[in-house]
Design a protein around this motif. Structure first.
Motif, PDB file in Angstrom:
ATOM      1  N   ASN A  43       0.821  -1.213   0.000  1.00  0.00           N
ATOM      2  CA  ASN A  43       0.000   0.000   0.000  1.00  0.00           C
ATOM      3  C   ASN A  43       0.857   1.266   0.000  1.00  0.00           C
ATOM      4  OD1 ASN A  43      -2.367  -1.549   0.167  1.00  0.00           O
ATOM      5  ND2 ASN A  43      -2.161  -1.673   2.386  1.00  0.00           N
ATOM      6  N   GLY A  44       2.156   1.130  -0.325  1.00  0.00           N
ATOM      7  CA  GLY A  44       3.061   2.261  -0.202  1.00  0.00           C
ATOM      8  C   GLY A  44       3.759   2.666  -1.475  1.00  0.00           C
ATOM      9  N   ALA A  45       3.113   2.465  -2.613  1.00  0.00           N
ATOM     10  CA  ALA A  45       3.727   2.850  -3.893  1.00  0.00           C
ATOM     11  C   ALA A  45       3.972   4.356  -3.951  1.00  0.00           C
ATOM     12  CB  ALA A  45       2.824   2.433  -5.053  1.00  0.00           C
ATOM     13  N   LEU A  46       4.930   4.750  -4.767  1.00  0.00           N
ATOM     14  CA  LEU A  46       5.260   6.161  -4.948  1.00  0.00           C
ATOM     15  C   LEU A  46       4.022   6.923  -5.390  1.00  0.00           C
ATOM     16  CD1 LEU A  46       7.440   8.359  -5.000  1.00  0.00           C
ATOM     17  CD2 LEU A  46       7.922   7.697  -7.366  1.00  0.00           C
ATOM     18  N   ASP A  47       3.747   8.014  -4.679  1.00  0.00           N
ATOM     19  CA  ASP A  47       2.546   8.794  -4.940  1.00  0.00           C
ATOM     20  C   ASP A  47       2.769  10.213  -4.429  1.00  0.00           C
ATOM     21  OD1 ASP A  47      -0.119   9.314  -5.679  1.00  0.00           O
ATOM     22  OD2 ASP A  47      -0.898   8.721  -3.713  1.00  0.00           O
ATOM     23  N   THR A  48       2.129  11.171  -5.058  1.00  0.00           N
ATOM     24  CA  THR A  48       2.149  12.541  -4.557  1.00  0.00           C
ATOM     25  C   THR A  48       0.936  12.708  -3.655  1.00  0.00           C
ATOM     26  OG1 THR A  48       3.270  13.350  -6.523  1.00  0.00           O
ATOM     27  CG2 THR A  48       2.146  14.987  -5.171  1.00  0.00           C
ATOM     28  N   LYS A  49       1.206  13.028  -2.413  1.00  0.00           N
ATOM     29  CA  LYS A  49       0.153  13.135  -1.398  1.00  0.00           C
ATOM     30  C   LYS A  49      -0.542  14.481  -1.484  1.00  0.00           C
ATOM     31  CE  LYS A  49       1.179   9.137   0.199  1.00  0.00           C
ATOM     32  NZ  LYS A  49       0.329   8.006  -0.080  1.00  0.00           N
ATOM     33  N   PRO A  50      -1.745  14.597  -0.909  1.00  0.00           N
ATOM     34  CA  PRO A  50      -2.473  15.871  -0.927  1.00  0.00           C
ATOM     35  C   PRO A  50      -1.676  17.022  -0.330  1.00  0.00           C
ATOM     36  CG  PRO A  50      -3.915  14.107  -0.193  1.00  0.00           C
ATOM     37  CD  PRO A  50      -2.530  13.532  -0.296  1.00  0.00           C
ATOM     38  N   TRP A  51      -0.731  16.734   0.554  1.00  0.00           N
ATOM     39  CA  TRP A  51       0.078  17.795   1.173  1.00  0.00           C
ATOM     40  C   TRP A  51       1.288  18.147   0.327  1.00  0.00           C
ATOM     41  CZ3 TRP A  51      -1.453  13.277   3.468  1.00  0.00           C
ATOM     42  CH2 TRP A  51      -0.531  12.241   3.491  1.00  0.00           C
ATOM     43  N   GLY A  52       1.397  17.557  -0.891  1.00  0.00           N
ATOM     44  CA  GLY A  52       2.409  17.951  -1.853  1.00  0.00           C
ATOM     45  C   GLY A  52       3.690  17.143  -1.850  1.00  0.00           C
ATOM     46  N   MET A  53       3.874  16.251  -0.893  1.00  0.00           N
ATOM     47  CA  MET A  53       5.091  15.440  -0.823  1.00  0.00           C
ATOM     48  C   MET A  53       4.940  14.198  -1.704  1.00  0.00           C
ATOM     49  SD  MET A  53       7.050  16.932   1.553  1.00  0.00           S
ATOM     50  CE  MET A  53       8.122  15.754   2.319  1.00  0.00           C
ATOM     51  N   SER A  54       6.025  13.846  -2.400  1.00  0.00           N
ATOM     52  CA  SER A  54       6.081  12.557  -3.089  1.00  0.00           C
ATOM     53  C   SER A  54       6.618  11.560  -2.082  1.00  0.00           C
ATOM     54  CB  SER A  54       7.014  12.623  -4.301  1.00  0.00           C
ATOM     55  OG  SER A  54       6.488  13.491  -5.267  1.00  0.00           O
TER      56      SER A  54
END
Length: 129
Positions: A90-101
């Motif tokens: 469940n931890g694939a690379l993603d840009t989170k709503p708070w802007g962090m990749s």
């Protein structure tokens, strides 16, 4: 507020059920280097990131522990870890709503290690106070 005090960095201290096996995982899988170790405590480093491990007989403690390592150049690190099959499902690379990749790895003990990068276009600035 004390105008002389500056917080410069933090060193997460993670529980390890088996110190030797955990050191091997961080060295062989995550590319860290052990700087010191005893029977119940160790310190590792990769670049500017440092973390410590402490002997813990309760795996449930580790399974409820996490840390974040801020990096730059997240895509190559993600590829490095992805080829080893150590990315959390469940931890694939993603840009989170708070802007962090971000992406996540679980170590042998169940500690959640989040690798995060602030976008270059971010208006945030690193603070030392």
């Amino acid at each position: 507020m004390n105008s002389v005090t500056k917080f410069l960095n933090a060193v997460p201290v993670l529980p390890a059920v088996d110190i030797a096996a955990t050191i091997a995982f961080y060295e062989q899988q995550l590319g860290f280097t052990a700087e010191f170790q005893s029977d119940d405590y160790a310190g590792l480093r990769r670049g500017g990131a440092q973390l410590h491990l402490w002997q813990c007989g309760d795996r449930q403690v580790a399974e409820n522990t996490s840390c974040r390592i801020n990096i730059s150049g997240i895509a190559p690190l993600y590829e490095e870890y992805q080829t080893q099959g150590i990315i959390h499902p469940n931890g694939a690379l993603d840009t989170k709503p708070w802007g962090m990749s971000e992406f996540t790895v679980l170590d042998l003990n169940g500690n959640c290690v989040v690798f995060a990068e602030t976008p270059a276009t971010s208006n945030r600035r690193d603070r030392t106070d």
